[in-house]
Design a protein around this motif. Sequence first.
Motif, PDB file in Angstrom:
ATOM      1  N   PHE A  44       0.842  -1.197   0.000  1.00  0.00           N
ATOM      2  CA  PHE A  44       0.000   0.000   0.000  1.00  0.00           C
ATOM      3  C   PHE A  44       0.876   1.245   0.000  1.00  0.00           C
ATOM      4  N   CYS A  45       0.298   2.373  -0.394  1.00  0.00           N
ATOM      5  CA  CYS A  45       1.011   3.646  -0.298  1.00  0.00           C
ATOM      6  C   CYS A  45       1.049   4.063   1.184  1.00  0.00           C
ATOM      7  N   ALA A  46       1.817   5.090   1.492  1.00  0.00           N
ATOM      8  CA  ALA A  46       1.976   5.528   2.893  1.00  0.00           C
ATOM      9  C   ALA A  46       0.630   5.890   3.514  1.00  0.00           C
ATOM     10  N   LYS A  47      -0.184   6.630   2.778  1.00  0.00           N
ATOM     11  CA  LYS A  47      -1.483   7.065   3.305  1.00  0.00           C
ATOM     12  C   LYS A  47      -2.350   5.860   3.674  1.00  0.00           C
ATOM     13  N   HIS A  48      -2.409   4.880   2.783  1.00  0.00           N
ATOM     14  CA  HIS A  48      -3.294   3.740   3.040  1.00  0.00           C
ATOM     15  C   HIS A  48      -2.734   2.787   4.086  1.00  0.00           C
ATOM     16  N   PHE A  49      -1.395   2.624   4.138  1.00  0.00           N
ATOM     17  CA  PHE A  49      -0.832   1.815   5.226  1.00  0.00           C
ATOM     18  C   PHE A  49      -1.157   2.469   6.571  1.00  0.00           C
TER      19      PHE A  49
ATOM     20  N   SER B  95       3.413   1.916  -5.659  1.00  0.00           N
ATOM     21  CA  SER B  95       2.268   1.096  -6.021  1.00  0.00           C
ATOM     22  C   SER B  95       1.401   0.876  -4.781  1.00  0.00           C
ATOM     23  N   CYS B  96       0.115   0.730  -4.993  1.00  0.00           N
ATOM     24  CA  CYS B  96      -0.793   0.565  -3.854  1.00  0.00           C
ATOM     25  C   CYS B  96      -2.025  -0.210  -4.316  1.00  0.00           C
ATOM     26  N   ALA B  97      -2.284  -1.341  -3.659  1.00  0.00           N
ATOM     27  CA  ALA B  97      -3.426  -2.170  -4.031  1.00  0.00           C
ATOM     28  C   ALA B  97      -4.732  -1.397  -3.862  1.00  0.00           C
ATOM     29  N   CYS B  98      -4.791  -0.527  -2.843  1.00  0.00           N
ATOM     30  CA  CYS B  98      -6.023   0.221  -2.583  1.00  0.00           C
ATOM     31  C   CYS B  98      -6.220   1.344  -3.602  1.00  0.00           C
ATOM     32  N   CYS B  99      -5.148   2.135  -3.847  1.00  0.00           N
ATOM     33  CA  CYS B  99      -5.259   3.237  -4.820  1.00  0.00           C
ATOM     34  C   CYS B  99      -5.661   2.713  -6.196  1.00  0.00           C
ATOM     35  N   ASP B 100      -5.041   1.603  -6.619  1.00  0.00           N
ATOM     36  CA  ASP B 100      -5.343   1.071  -7.954  1.00  0.00           C
ATOM     37  C   ASP B 100      -6.814   0.668  -8.064  1.00  0.00           C
TER      38      ASP B 100
HETATM   39 ZN   LIG Z   1      -2.954   4.097  -1.711  1.00  0.00          ZN
END
Ligand SMILES: [Zn+2]
Length: 222
Positions: A56-61, A109-114
Amino acid sequence: MIKHIDTAPVIEAFAKNCECPVCELYGKTEEGYLESFLGGSVMEPDVRVEVNRKGFCAKHFLMLYGMGNRLGVALMAHTHLKETIEDIRKPTPKPKRWGRGAGDLHAPSCACCDKLNNTMERYLDTVIYLYETDSSFKSLLKNGKGLCVPHYRELMSRAVSNGKNAFAEDLRGIELANLEKLEKDLEWFTLKFDYRNADKPWGESRDALIRALAKVSGAKEV
Ligand SMILES: [Zn+2]
Ligand SMILES: [Zn+2]
């Protein structure tokens, strides 16, 4: 091509009459996805593979970390870390090109953003679809406050590239009328700092600054 999905969440967000119903939709969808990632045992195998690979990206982690399920986050971070180590071990590692802005530390890369970006594109298509097929939604849109500027630009470019000119014209008119009103409200907000205006009424300017921030950047209203 326009590909619409569920209409109910879109109608619900526009009925709220906030500065940006698309931001509203984004927040709700994001929350739902983060909860589903933490669903652990119910997470589908292909989702798990994606999470292991992308992380995940920093925000989502950080959002996941704040959701009160440390074990769930630790398990995801652990498998992602193991995959990352495997990758770095390779004799000639190639730069990964997973997420948007690949190779950029600030846009990893981020599973949530994608997943979110994908769904949001379809929600934007749903707005256009509803405008064309549902007259009560059309008046909701026309009487609303438009969108934040980033979402306005995104929706506009989707409309134009799909030849939805009537929609684009209407949306531009709605957005401009709302931005012009907001600009006046914000101006009066700044003028209220002048001692000569201290006793004059606020009108609709008391919350103009926070509304303006939400409007120009998509920042969440507080
Ligand atoms: Zn993200
Ligand atoms: Zn927005």
